[in-house]
Design a protein around this motif. Structure first.
Motif, mmCIF file in Angstrom:
data_model
loop_
_atom_site.group_PDB
_atom_site.id
_atom_site.type_symbol
_atom_site.label_atom_id
_atom_site.label_comp_id
_atom_site.label_asym_id
_atom_site.label_seq_id
_atom_site.Cartn_x
_atom_site.Cartn_y
_atom_site.Cartn_z
ATOM 1 N N GLU A 184 1.068 -1.659 0.136
ATOM 2 C CA GLU A 184 0.408 -0.228 -0.224
ATOM 3 C C GLU A 184 0.704 1.498 -0.014
ATOM 4 O OE1 GLU A 184 -2.651 -0.099 3.012
ATOM 5 O OE2 GLU A 184 -3.403 -1.815 2.725
ATOM 6 N N GLU A 185 2.237 1.223 0.727
ATOM 7 C CA GLU A 185 3.073 2.456 1.017
ATOM 8 C C GLU A 185 3.855 2.911 -0.316
ATOM 9 O OE1 GLU A 185 6.715 3.944 3.132
ATOM 10 O OE2 GLU A 185 5.999 2.063 4.173
ATOM 11 N N ARG A 186 3.717 1.958 -1.077
ATOM 12 C CA ARG A 186 4.659 1.444 -1.772
ATOM 13 C C ARG A 186 3.913 2.234 -3.316
ATOM 14 N NH1 ARG A 186 6.809 -4.253 -4.289
ATOM 15 N NH2 ARG A 186 4.690 -4.679 -4.760
ATOM 16 N N LYS A 187 1.975 1.786 -3.251
ATOM 17 C CA LYS A 187 1.699 1.999 -4.301
ATOM 18 C C LYS A 187 0.938 3.212 -4.389
ATOM 19 C CE LYS A 187 -1.312 -2.372 -5.140
ATOM 20 N NZ LYS A 187 -2.569 -2.842 -4.824
ATOM 21 N N GLY A 188 1.069 4.245 -3.394
ATOM 22 C CA GLY A 188 0.512 5.756 -2.596
ATOM 23 C C GLY A 188 2.015 6.250 -3.606
ATOM 24 N N LEU A 189 3.082 6.007 -3.648
ATOM 25 C CA LEU A 189 4.134 6.322 -3.838
ATOM 26 C C LEU A 189 4.372 6.297 -5.197
ATOM 27 C CD1 LEU A 189 7.082 8.462 -3.020
ATOM 28 C CD2 LEU A 189 7.476 5.670 -3.071
ATOM 29 N N LEU A 190 3.889 5.691 -5.697
ATOM 30 C CA LEU A 190 3.820 6.021 -7.427
ATOM 31 C C LEU A 190 3.130 6.429 -7.613
ATOM 32 C CD1 LEU A 190 4.572 1.689 -7.705
ATOM 33 C CD2 LEU A 190 5.805 3.345 -8.333
ATOM 34 N N SER A 191 1.583 6.404 -6.870
ATOM 35 C CA SER A 191 0.332 6.968 -7.471
ATOM 36 C C SER A 191 0.400 8.869 -7.534
ATOM 37 C CB SER A 191 -0.771 6.609 -6.645
ATOM 38 O OG SER A 191 -2.156 7.978 -6.585
ATOM 39 N N ARG A 192 1.116 9.250 -6.578
ATOM 40 C CA ARG A 192 1.569 10.782 -6.189
ATOM 41 C C ARG A 192 2.496 10.678 -7.641
ATOM 42 N NH1 ARG A 192 1.531 9.192 -1.064
ATOM 43 N NH2 ARG A 192 4.260 8.732 -1.220
ATOM 44 N N LEU A 193 3.576 10.364 -7.723
ATOM 45 C CA LEU A 193 5.053 10.116 -8.773
ATOM 46 C C LEU A 193 3.901 9.905 -9.768
ATOM 47 C CD1 LEU A 193 7.786 10.665 -9.740
ATOM 48 C CD2 LEU A 193 8.186 8.257 -9.549
ATOM 49 N N THR A 194 3.293 9.745 -10.638
ATOM 50 C CA THR A 194 2.323 9.621 -11.898
ATOM 51 C C THR A 194 1.894 10.965 -11.870
ATOM 52 O OG1 THR A 194 2.428 6.884 -11.536
ATOM 53 C CG2 THR A 194 1.414 8.138 -13.304
ATOM 54 N N ALA A 195 1.011 10.821 -11.572
ATOM 55 C CA ALA A 195 0.203 12.064 -10.577
ATOM 56 C C ALA A 195 0.832 13.623 -11.632
ATOM 57 C CB ALA A 195 -0.550 12.717 -10.049
ATOM 58 N N LYS A 196 1.965 13.243 -10.922
ATOM 59 C CA LYS A 196 3.365 14.636 -11.170
ATOM 60 C C LYS A 196 3.423 14.596 -12.513
ATOM 61 C CE LYS A 196 6.477 17.729 -9.333
ATOM 62 N NZ LYS A 196 7.775 17.470 -8.409
ATOM 63 N N ALA A 197 3.235 13.796 -13.236
ATOM 64 C CA ALA A 197 4.641 13.444 -14.460
ATOM 65 C C ALA A 197 3.485 13.224 -15.302
ATOM 66 C CB ALA A 197 4.663 12.040 -14.354
ATOM 67 N N GLN A 198 2.257 13.339 -15.112
ATOM 68 C CA GLN A 198 0.931 13.531 -16.287
ATOM 69 C C GLN A 198 1.143 15.173 -15.882
ATOM 70 O OE1 GLN A 198 -2.056 11.316 -14.311
ATOM 71 N NE2 GLN A 198 -1.487 9.382 -15.802
ATOM 72 N N ARG A 199 1.252 15.591 -14.707
ATOM 73 C CA ARG A 199 0.366 17.052 -15.235
ATOM 74 C C ARG A 199 1.760 17.787 -15.778
ATOM 75 N NH1 ARG A 199 -0.377 16.251 -9.216
ATOM 76 N NH2 ARG A 199 1.666 17.296 -8.979
ATOM 77 N N GLU A 200 2.922 17.320 -15.809
ATOM 78 C CA GLU A 200 4.165 17.516 -17.096
ATOM 79 C C GLU A 200 4.012 17.249 -17.999
ATOM 80 O OE1 GLU A 200 6.209 20.070 -15.257
ATOM 81 O OE2 GLU A 200 6.008 19.719 -13.531
ATOM 82 N N GLY A 201 3.165 16.268 -18.483
ATOM 83 C CA GLY A 201 2.960 16.284 -19.972
ATOM 84 C C GLY A 201 3.837 14.850 -20.349
ATOM 85 N N PHE A 202 3.886 14.442 -19.161
ATOM 86 C CA PHE A 202 4.887 12.904 -19.230
ATOM 87 C C PHE A 202 4.226 11.372 -18.853
ATOM 88 C CE2 PHE A 202 8.199 15.889 -18.864
ATOM 89 C CZ PHE A 202 8.515 16.048 -19.809
ATOM 90 N N VAL A 203 4.232 10.479 -19.565
ATOM 91 C CA VAL A 203 3.926 9.160 -18.600
ATOM 92 C C VAL A 203 4.628 8.423 -17.825
ATOM 93 C CG1 VAL A 203 3.823 8.258 -20.684
ATOM 94 C CG2 VAL A 203 2.035 7.191 -18.662
ATOM 95 N N LEU A 204 4.464 7.642 -16.565
ATOM 96 C CA LEU A 204 5.884 6.819 -16.544
ATOM 97 C C LEU A 204 5.714 5.477 -17.069
ATOM 98 C CD1 LEU A 204 5.763 7.683 -12.624
ATOM 99 C CD2 LEU A 204 7.135 9.040 -14.828
ATOM 100 N N SER A 205 6.564 4.448 -17.432
ATOM 101 C CA SER A 205 6.486 2.548 -17.622
ATOM 102 C C SER A 205 7.773 2.656 -17.238
ATOM 103 C CB SER A 205 6.320 3.182 -19.394
ATOM 104 O OG SER A 205 7.728 3.704 -19.942
ATOM 105 N N ARG A 206 6.467 1.265 -16.381
ATOM 106 C CA ARG A 206 8.264 0.544 -16.210
ATOM 107 C C ARG A 206 8.900 -0.221 -17.079
ATOM 108 N NH1 ARG A 206 8.310 0.726 -10.469
ATOM 109 N NH2 ARG A 206 9.039 -1.488 -10.053
ATOM 110 N N THR A 207 10.342 -0.773 -17.048
ATOM 111 C CA THR A 207 11.340 -1.564 -17.671
ATOM 112 C C THR A 207 11.584 -2.214 -17.141
ATOM 113 O OG1 THR A 207 12.842 -0.403 -18.734
ATOM 114 C CG2 THR A 207 10.652 0.326 -20.230
#
Length: 800
Positions: free
Chosen positions: A149-172
């Motif tokens: 749950e802690e990991r999902k919250g961190l990834l959610s916040r990071l994804t939202a900020k990236a989207q605001r800047e016009g980016f998307v996060l993709s795991r490889t």
């Protein structure tokens, strides 16, 4: 004066009526070492003294019973000593190349080994069940859920900020990538390159602003992953500890009096907690072209206990006799096994040696074998000096082995070493090895003879009883024991001694038992013992018979009748290792004018040893002292052993050679029916020699094949009479007057017997009575001295 010996002096007969028993079956077995009071006293001292360096060297000749006596004595002493501790090697978890040594009380090592095996087997059985339980699954799920749950919250916040800047996060597989989005669609590399430069620069600036935030987030994610791992590991250790601690506490309690065991068990416990995976899953064997099932168990070897010394069955201190003291047999070895073309090893392949087994007790080593094996003696001294025993490869000392290997922890050493060897080796080691006297300070000297007293005869009978019971042989009756006593004196070469070469006595008893069994006799009697002795001689006497046959056929010239001047029958002994016998030899002397003195033809031909040469040179001293006081000794005499084609050594024929010279000078013939032995000194005294029995018997055999006339006999030194233990056949021949044995003290005594003419004593005026041997010799030397004066050139030439 000459003294013809009576039959009572030819053999010390032992009457069966004087034996302490009717049969040895009545005797009580004897455990002590008989006839070796000096050696026993030295052994007791060496074993009782505790100071360093008082190890023992048991010196004695082969066949004297040293080894059996020492082993029996040590075993008796060891019964009252405490049983030493067990020793084992275990894994060193901090450094597997240096295994640890653990000491336990007697019998506990074997129990500890079994307890450890049961402990590991039980853990391997219960741990998989513990990790398959629902309780463990729920706890593991709870740990994963909280962190997830802690990991999902961190990834959610990071994804939202990236989207605001016009980016998307993709795991490889290589990490998280920041991909720009234009009009709701992620751009590929080709699309990104096709954008105008101004837009590309703007996107790059935004990406750079986002990267620090991304790196922080990734560090937090890795921290969460580590946190998950730690929580899972802690959970696993808690579950493992809960499952095994009651078993672990039990084995710790069982061996709590041994601090080293407690420390080792704590290390085992920690290692198990660090390597839980090998217990909860099927151990994986290394991948190989073919299946090797035993490799699956290799990971559990580190928990085994390798017993080096197990004293659980001992009653007292150990007594170890190592007949083959190689470096590995003495100090142990580290075995290796081949795995896919390479040699591997671990602490379970350490093997102890005799020194480990004897630790706390006694180690017996044959010194000849010890010195013959490379490194064994030097390594033994090092262990005694350091009071530790190391297990190492012998090649390491020479630098031949450079690969990394095991270095087991040295084991403290407390042992009493007894070396068994001959006296010669003792003296050589004492002189040539400076360390020897520091480590072997006690010498136990084993004698080859003991006094022939009633007490010792009784002990001898008890020894025979002990031997017969030990080897399950028929017992000896009183006549058989008496005959053994007589044979023992024969081996001792002394009527007043008994032999302590019990190995030879034992062989005679075994052979006599064989003949008693053949005859179905209840006991071994004198006839069986006599037959055993005679048959043993017969098996080895082929060479003697061949020589006797050559004398009988006159191939070798020996006269046993008549007389001859300057010719005497001498006696010598030939030794073939297992058998010695006497052989008569014709000794002749020739006399002529000259100043050469006595010339030994054997010496000139380099067929004489130094002792024989010394004996011949003494003859010149005798002649000069007795006949050259008023005139120079002008003599050229040549001595030779006729038909002798080998080396001649010893001085036992020096009196024989002197008799030949005196006979040649006096022109008095010597009786060829008499043979002579004995050395002589410059004063004309006859001295003792060796092999007197063999020499007499050798001449008797020759006389027998050439026919006994009643005139034949032998002259021996008076000092050798006590050494006579002749065959009963010769005693009977002397008793019947067919053979004669005389003893003499001086040359004068002997020459009277040989010539039948009085020797003659020097009178006050320096002359000898006319007609005596000495008068004739002196007269001849005087005449030769005067005759030589007629040839001044010859005399000057010889004198110069």
């Amino acid at each position: 004066m000459p003294n013809e010996l009576g039959v009572e002096k030819l053999r010390a007969v032992c009457s069966s009526e004087l034996m302490p028993c009717e049969t040895t079956e009545e005797r009580v077995p004897i455990e002590e070492i008989i006839g070796q009071e000096r050696a026993v006293k030295a052994l007791k001292f060496g074993l009782d003294i505790k100071e360093r360096g008082f190890n023992i060297y048991a010196a004695g000749l082969p066949g004297s019973g040293r080894r059996t006596a020492v082993k029996g004595f040590l075993e008796e002493v060891a019964k009252s000593k405490p049983v030493p501790n067990d020793w084992c090697y275990v894994n060193n978890f901090s450094n597997p190349f240096e295994p640890r040594a653990i000491q336990l009380s007697p019998g506990r090592g074997n129990k500890f080994q079994k307890d450890m095996k049961s402990f590991i087997d039980e853990i391997r059985n219960i741990l998989p069940k513990a990790f398959e339980s629902e309780d463990y699954a729920k706890k593991r799920e709870a740990v994963l859920r909280s962190v997830d749950e802690e990991r999902k919250g961190l990834l959610s916040r990071l994804t939202a900020k990236a989207q605001r800047e016009g980016f998307v996060l993709s795991r490889t597989p290589i990490g998280v990538l920041i991909t720009p989005v234009v009009q709701g669609k992620p751009l590929t590399d080709e699309d990104f390159i096709g954008l105008p430069s101004q837009i590309r620069d703007e996107i790059e600036k935004k990406r750079e602003r986002l990267k620090p935030e991304l790196r922080r987030a990734m560090r937090q994610l890795r921290g969460l992953e580590k946190k998950i791992s730690e929580k899972i590991q802690n959970l696993n250790q808690e579950v493992t500890a809960y499952a095994i601690d009651h078993i672990f506490d039990s084995i710790v309690e069982e061996h709590k009096e041994f601090p080293s065991v407690k420390t080792y068990l704590e290390n085992v416990h920690n290692d198990i907690l660090q390597n839980i995976s090998q217990f909860i899953g099927e151990p994986e064997a290394p991948k190989t072209p073919f299946p090797v099932p035993w490799l699956k168990e290799a990971s559990f070897r580190k928990y085994e206990v390798n017993m080096i010394v197990d004293n659980s069955d001992l009653k007292g201190a150990p007594v170890i006799v190592e007949f083959n003291p190689t470096h590995q047999n003495l100090f142990g070895r580290i075995e290796k096994e081949a795995q896919f073309g390479a040699l591997t090893t671990d602490f379970t392949m350490i093997r102890g040696g005799s020194l480990h087994k004897a630790n706390g007790g006694y180690l017996v080593l044959p010194v000849e074998e010890l010195l013959r094996n490379l490194f064994s003696y030097e390594s033994l001294k090092r262990c005694l000096m350091n009071e530790f025993v190391n297990i190492e490869e012998a090649g390491e000392r020479l630098g031949f082995i450079t690969t990394k290997g095991l270095r087991p922890e040295p084991i403290p050493l407390k042992v009493k070493v007894v070396l068994i060897g001959n006296p010669t080796l003792y003296h050589q080691l004492y002189i040539l090895d400076k360390d020897f006297k520091e480590f072997f300070k006690v010498k136990a000297d084993f004698d080859t003879t003991m006094n022939r007293t009633d007490e010792n005869i009784t002990k001898y009978a008890s020894f025979v009883c002990t031997f017969c019971r030990k080897e399950k042989l028929k017992h000896l009756d009183s006549s058989g024991v008496a005959k053994i006593i007589e044979h023992s004196s024969r081996l001792a070469r002394d009527q007043q001694k008994l032999s302590t070469r019990f190995g030879e006595i034992a062989d005679i008893i075994r052979e006599a038992n064989f003949y008693a069994v053949q005859e179905k006799s209840k006991y071994v009697t004198a006839s069986h013992v006599r037959k055993a002795i005679e048959e043993k001689v017969y098996r080895s006497s082929l060479t003697q018979e061949k020589i006797r046959e050559m004398i009988e056929r006159n191939v070798l010239l020996i006269n046993t009748e008549g007389d001859a001047a300057g010719q005497v029958n001498g006696l010598s002994v030939l030794s073939l290792g297992d058998f010695s016998f006497g052989v008569p030899s014709r000794v002749t002397a020739s006399i002529g004018l000259g100043r050469e003195g006595i010339v030994d033809i054997q010496r000139e031909a380099k067929l004489a040893g130094p002792i024989h040469t010394k004996g011949v040179m003494i003859l010149s001293g005798y002649l000069a002292g007795k006949y050259a006081q008023e005139k120079p000794l002008t003599l050229s005499a040549r001595l030779v052993f006729e038909q002798s084609y080998g080396m001649v050594e010893g001085d036992s024929a020096s009196s024989t050679e002197l008799y030949a010279i005196l006979s040649a000078l006096s022109n008095l013939p010597i009786k060829q029916s008499i043979a002579v032995t004995g050395s002589v000194n410059q004063k004309g005294e006859i001295q003792a020699i060796g092999g007197v029995n063999e020499k007499i018997e050798g001449f008797f055999e020759v006389c027998k094949v050439k026919s006994l006339t009643g005139e034949q006999g032998v002259i021996i030194p008076e000092s050798n009479v006590a050494n006579l233990m002749l065959k009963e056949e010769i005693v009977e021949a002397v008793k019947a007057g067919k053979f004669h044995i005389s003893s003499v003290k001086t040359i004068d005594d002997g020459i009277e017997i040989l010539t039948g003419v009085k020797a003659g004593k020097r009178r006050q005026d320096g002359t000898f009575k006319e007609g005596t041997v000495n008068h004739k010799v002196n007269k001849q030397l005087q005449m030769m001295a005067e005759k030589l004066k007629e040839f001044p050139g010859f005399a000057a030439k010889r004198g110069g």
